[in-house]
Each structure stands twice: as C-alpha cells, then as structure tokens.
Design a protein around this motif. Structure first.
Motif, PDB file in Angstrom:
ATOM      1  N   ASN A  89       0.826  -1.212   0.000  1.00 31.07           N
ATOM      2  CA  ASN A  89       0.000   0.000   0.000  1.00 31.07           C
ATOM      3  C   ASN A  89       0.860   1.262   0.000  1.00 31.07           C
ATOM      4  O   ASN A  89       0.331   2.371   0.038  1.00 31.07           O
TER       5      ASN A  89
ATOM      6  N   LYS B  27     -12.078 -11.116 -10.271  1.00 32.31           N
ATOM      7  CA  LYS B  27     -10.865 -10.675  -9.579  1.00 32.31           C
ATOM      8  C   LYS B  27      -9.886 -10.008 -10.537  1.00 32.31           C
ATOM      9  O   LYS B  27      -9.125  -9.129 -10.141  1.00 32.31           O
TER      10      LYS B  27
ATOM     11  N   ASN C  91      -6.841   9.704  -3.219  1.00 29.51           N
ATOM     12  CA  ASN C  91      -6.831   8.594  -2.261  1.00 29.51           C
ATOM     13  C   ASN C  91      -5.435   8.220  -1.784  1.00 29.51           C
ATOM     14  O   ASN C  91      -5.258   7.167  -1.171  1.00 29.51           O
TER      15      ASN C  91
ATOM     16  N   ASP D 271      -6.456   3.552   2.764  1.00 25.47           N
ATOM     17  CA  ASP D 271      -7.683   2.762   2.834  1.00 25.47           C
ATOM     18  C   ASP D 271      -7.503   1.427   2.113  1.00 25.47           C
ATOM     19  O   ASP D 271      -7.144   1.394   0.932  1.00 25.47           O
ATOM     20  N   SER D 272      -7.774   0.325   2.805  1.00 26.73           N
ATOM     21  CA  SER D 272      -7.545  -1.006   2.223  1.00 26.73           C
ATOM     22  C   SER D 272      -8.508  -1.312   1.078  1.00 26.73           C
ATOM     23  O   SER D 272      -8.138  -1.987   0.109  1.00 26.73           O
ATOM     24  N   ASP D 273      -9.747  -0.832   1.165  1.00 22.16           N
ATOM     25  CA  ASP D 273     -10.710  -1.079   0.088  1.00 22.16           C
ATOM     26  C   ASP D 273     -10.312  -0.328  -1.182  1.00 22.16           C
ATOM     27  O   ASP D 273     -10.418  -0.859  -2.292  1.00 22.16           O
ATOM     28  N   VAL D 274      -9.857   0.901  -1.011  1.00 22.23           N
ATOM     29  CA  VAL D 274      -9.393   1.672  -2.167  1.00 22.23           C
ATOM     30  C   VAL D 274      -8.153   1.017  -2.770  1.00 22.23           C
ATOM     31  O   VAL D 274      -7.990   0.972  -3.993  1.00 22.23           O
TER      32      VAL D 274
ATOM     33  N   LYS E 140      -7.442  -2.146  -2.924  1.00 23.30           N
ATOM     34  CA  LYS E 140      -7.859  -3.283  -3.749  1.00 23.30           C
ATOM     35  C   LYS E 140      -8.369  -2.816  -5.108  1.00 23.30           C
ATOM     36  O   LYS E 140      -8.115  -3.457  -6.132  1.00 23.30           O
ATOM     37  N   GLU E 141      -9.088  -1.700  -5.127  1.00 26.71           N
ATOM     38  CA  GLU E 141      -9.605  -1.179  -6.391  1.00 26.71           C
ATOM     39  C   GLU E 141      -8.474  -0.660  -7.272  1.00 26.71           C
ATOM     40  O   GLU E 141      -8.442  -0.917  -8.481  1.00 26.71           O
TER      41      GLU E 141
ATOM     42  N   ARG F  11      -6.385  -3.112  -9.257  1.00 27.52           N
ATOM     43  CA  ARG F  11      -7.018  -3.731 -10.427  1.00 27.52           C
ATOM     44  C   ARG F  11      -6.751  -2.952 -11.714  1.00 27.52           C
ATOM     45  O   ARG F  11      -7.100  -3.410 -12.802  1.00 27.52           O
TER      46      ARG F  11
END
Length: 288
Positions: free
Chosen positions: A34, A168, A192, A259-262, A264-265, A268
C-alpha cells in the motif's frame, strides 16, 4: 573528461522516478504494497522511468537543491489480456436468424477473456439496444441444449459490466466506464493517496497527492482525458524554502494508500500506466 578541482557548477537538472504498469498487466502485480516508493528501486529502468543511477542517492558527489515537487500520472488507453482467468455470463438469451429474430427456449453460457469482454462492452455501449451479439457457434459459447436454429447470443450491457466488476482480474469501475460518471484513474490516485518526501529519514513534507500538481502532459477542456493539474510548470507546488540533499544522503518519496478497500480497487488498474514523481531544482556538481 577530467574533473576541474575546486570548481563547481550549478545546473537546473530535475530528478525523477516512475512506477510503471505494463500493458495487459494489473498494478497489483507490479506493486502489492500500500506504499509505493520512488527513487528506491532504479535498477533495470529506462530513461523514460528514471534518471538516477543509484538507489536513493545522487550521482557521484553531487548535491541537490529541491525547489518543487510534482506528481505526473499518465492517462493512456489500457490494454487488456487475452489470457488469464476468464469471466462467465450465464443464462444469456439465444435467438434464431429469422427476421425479426425469435427467442429460443435454450440459454447460453458465455466464457470470455478480459480483452474480449471489454470489446463486447464497447459494442454494447455503441448499439441502440444496449446489447452486444455473439454467434451461437462461437467457441466461447456453450448452449444449454443442442439447437440447430440457434444463431445469436445476446449480451446485455449491464450483464457485461456486472461480470467484469465481479471478476478478480476485471478492471476497476473507472476503466469499465471511463468518463461516464465513474470518475477517472487520475482522480482515483490523486484523491486517495498521501505523498511524503524523506531526506535522511526525516519527513520534509507530507500531504495528500492533490497538493502536488503534475504541471505536465496534454490538456484539453473538451477532450475525454484527464491530467493532474494544468500542464504548466508554473502551476506546480513549490517549496517555501529549498530542501537540500547533500552528497551521499539518502532520500526517497513515498505514496501511501491508507484505505484497504481503495487499495484493492487501485490494484485492479490495467496498464500501460506511468506515475512519475519529479523533484525539480538545481544540481551542484563538479565541472568537467
């Protein structure tokens, strides 16, 4: 050339480093952490990616006076892979070749690569019905039952988008629906992440990345692409006082995604993608 002893020259020579994502690859394959580190790993990079020769160190016995810092993010069209984990669309409607086409009792399961799914998604967007069509005898199609009359399988736009989002290996929403209310990749990164400059393990500045406009790249008020700030060197962040990097002194820039969710996005995202960090200023070096 021989070095002239006791005489130095001061030249405007910015230093830069880059995080690069290759075409058909996702950012998460290139950088799993991250925290993205710049000026740390410079081996094997081209001149397009960095002008440093050694990790975290200035060339030779030079010193550097940083006057500004920029973050430049490319906005190149992504390229998607034909291989890898496919996406699957189930219970798609099947039609014959009559005029008008007649809906058949059978359904179809369609298995697509990311590249082909994105091509069909574009076709669906451009069609008046919001659908893409694929031949029933295509190698990617499996009918629920044999049917000699089956001619066409219809793939609705919303089903293609949903399958890509759920995969995924699918691209982020910003690449599935570019410039269509989903935001842009540049904005995704800029708003972000937090960018920090370290000199000798001391934090010299730390701010959200939007604080460091790129001041470079193409620009159009009507074009469908985005840049991080107006492409003018005048429109970049400048330090109130110069930051000095001495000879043999370690330095680096870190860009963190809290932010961990951001994260992951963002992981991708498909390349080609370049994220440059530029330290603009004056290099003091020996005269040759």
């Amino acid at each position: 050339m021989a070095v002239v002893q006791g005489i130095k020259e001061k030249v405007h020579l910015p230093i830069y480093d880059c995080l690069r994502v290759k075409p058909e690859e996702q950012l998460g394959k290139e950088e799993r952490s991250n925290t993205w580190k710049f000026f740390v790993d410079v081996q094997g990079k081209t001149k397009l990616e960095t002008n440093l020769q050694a990790a975290s160190l200035l060339p030779h016995y030079n010193t550097f006076e940083a006057r500004a810092m920029r973050v430049v993010i490319s906005d190149l069209p992504p390229k998607y892979p034909d291989e890898g984990e496919p996406i699957e669309l189930e219970e798609m409607e099947v039609y014959d070749d009559a005029e008008p086409p007649v809906l058949q009792n059978e359904t179809a399961t369609v298995t697509l690569s990311i590249a082909r799914a994105m091509e069909l998604l574009q076709e669906a967007r451009e069609s008046d019905e919001g659908e893409a069509e694929i031949d029933a005898d295509d190698e990617d199609v499996e009918l629920s039952a044999a049917n000699a009359n089956a001619s066409t399988v219809v793939l609705p736009l919303k089903d293609l988008e949903s399958a890509l989002e759920d995969s995924k290996e699918g691209p982020p929403l910003e690449q599935i629906r570019p410039n269509d209310g989903a935001g842009t990749l540049v904005g995704k990164v800029v708003y972000n992440t937090v960018t920090s400059l370290y000199v000798g393990e001391k934090v010299m500045i730390e701010m959200p990345t939007w604080f460091f406009p790129g001041g470079a790249g193409p620009y159009s008020e009507t074009g469908k692409f985005t840049t991080h700030g107006e492409p003018s060197p005048i429109s970049t962040f400048k330090f109130a006082e110069p930051i000095y990097i001495d000879k043999n002194q370690n330095f680096r820039v870190e860009m963190e995604i809290p932010d961990s969710d951001v994260l992951k996005e963002i992981q991708r995202i498909y390349g080609p993608l370049f994220i440059w960090v530029v330290l603009d200023g004056f290099m003091t070096r020996d005269v040759q």
